[in-house]
Design an enzyme around this catalytic site. Structure first.
Site, PDB file in Angstrom:
ATOM      1  N   TYR A  64      61.793  53.327  36.118  1.00  0.00           N
ATOM      2  CA  TYR A  64      62.226  52.004  36.583  1.00  0.00           C
ATOM      3  C   TYR A  64      61.663  51.711  37.969  1.00  0.00           C
ATOM      4  CZ  TYR A  64      65.114  48.338  38.555  1.00  0.00           C
ATOM      5  OH  TYR A  64      65.534  47.189  39.187  1.00  0.00           O
ATOM      6  N   SER A  72      63.182  44.210  43.037  1.00  0.00           N
ATOM      7  CA  SER A  72      64.468  44.869  43.238  1.00  0.00           C
ATOM      8  C   SER A  72      64.405  45.584  44.571  1.00  0.00           C
ATOM      9  CB  SER A  72      64.714  45.897  42.128  1.00  0.00           C
ATOM     10  OG  SER A  72      65.811  46.741  42.420  1.00  0.00           O
TER      11      SER A  72
END
Length: 281
Positions: free
Chosen positions: A150, A137
């Site tokens: 995360y 990401s």
């Protein structure tokens, strides 16, 4: 069972929706035999209609992963591409998130990908060829409020990918990182629900509610790219003769990673707070 050894085989995790679904379809269109893995096989009936082979796999269950890889080898005789896509976003203030949830975030986003890579690598090494694609990401390069666990998993998967790339090069295996920006999928909605569940009524409520609202907005078309963009990028990477080590694609990915690299920490902090609507005090 006889194997078609001329047709390359891909395994895509998290294939029941979003990026995984789009990637499975794009690879199938490119001529790959594609195994789409997910916990809920019933959600992949439409993929089966498109020629993709659904396989039940839970990346937090070692036996499930072993059985899945063994099934593919028995049926297809090879695994040429592994796309580690399964993952989710667990948001909430560090103080609020239970440690069991933090550990589960790592089990899904990091340890599942690492273990599946362990299981696939012997088969790739035997053929002295293969491509491992890790979907990280832009969150593996930047930070946002209430995203500690995360972001920690995505930073970890970036580091694992870099080390793995060095390790497997002598065996003719490439490791490729895909760094999506905002993508239209279930991810942002799930992350918004997570932060509301743990930080909407705590001492961090002003931040929690702002982040949840921002994530909910990101799940709309206004601030996201279609998952097919990632599917095309993965297909481009695995079919390239000399793929890049990283592809930053999707809404905001390149500019956010660039800004993180050039702005001082506190300046970037202020920028992200403004972008997410989080109060500074």
């Amino acid at each position: 069972m006889s194997h078609n050894l001329s047709m390359k085989v891909a395994l895509v995790t998290g294939a029941s929706s979003g990026i995984g679904e789009a990637t499975a379809l794009k690879l199938a269109n490119a001529g790959y035999t594609v195994y789409g893995a997910a916990r809920r096989v019933e959600r992949m009936a439409h993929l089966a209609d498109a020629g993709i082979r659904p396989i039940r796999m839970d990346v937090t269950d070692d036996a499930s992963m072993q059985e899945g890889v063994a099934k593919i080898i028995a049926e297809a005789g090879r695994i040429d591409v592994l796309v580690n896509n399964a993952g989710y976003g667990s948001y909430g203030a560090l103080e609020d998130v239970p440690m069991d949830e933090a550990r589960y975030q790592f089990e899904v986003n990091v340890f599942g990908a690492a273990r599946l890579t362990q299981l696939v690598l012997p088969h790739m090494r035997a053929r002295r060829a293969g491509r491992i694609v890790n979907i990280t990401s832009m969150g593996g390069k930047i930070h946002t409020p209430l995203g500690a666990w995360y972001h920690a998993t995505k930073f970890a998967l970036e580091a694992i990918s870099d080390c793995l790339r060095l390790e497997v090069r002598p065996f003719g295996i490439d490791v490729i990182v895909i760094e999506p920006g905002g993508i239209r999928s279930e991810w942002a909605g799930i992350a918004a629900d997570k932060v509301r569940a743990v930080s909407s009524e705590s001492a961090y409520a002003p931040q929690g509610n702002a982040v949840a609202d921002s994530l909910a907005a990101d799940s709309t078309q206004r601030r996201s790219s279609p998952p097919e963009l990632i599917g095309r990028t993965v297909t481009k990477a695995v079919t390239a003769r000399n793929p890049r080590t990283r592809y930053a694609v999707g809404y905001g990915a390149k500019p956010m990673i660039f800004l993180r690299g050039v702005l001082p920490d506190r300046t970037f902090d202020a920028f992200v707070r403004r972008a997410t609507g989080v109060p500074s005090n």
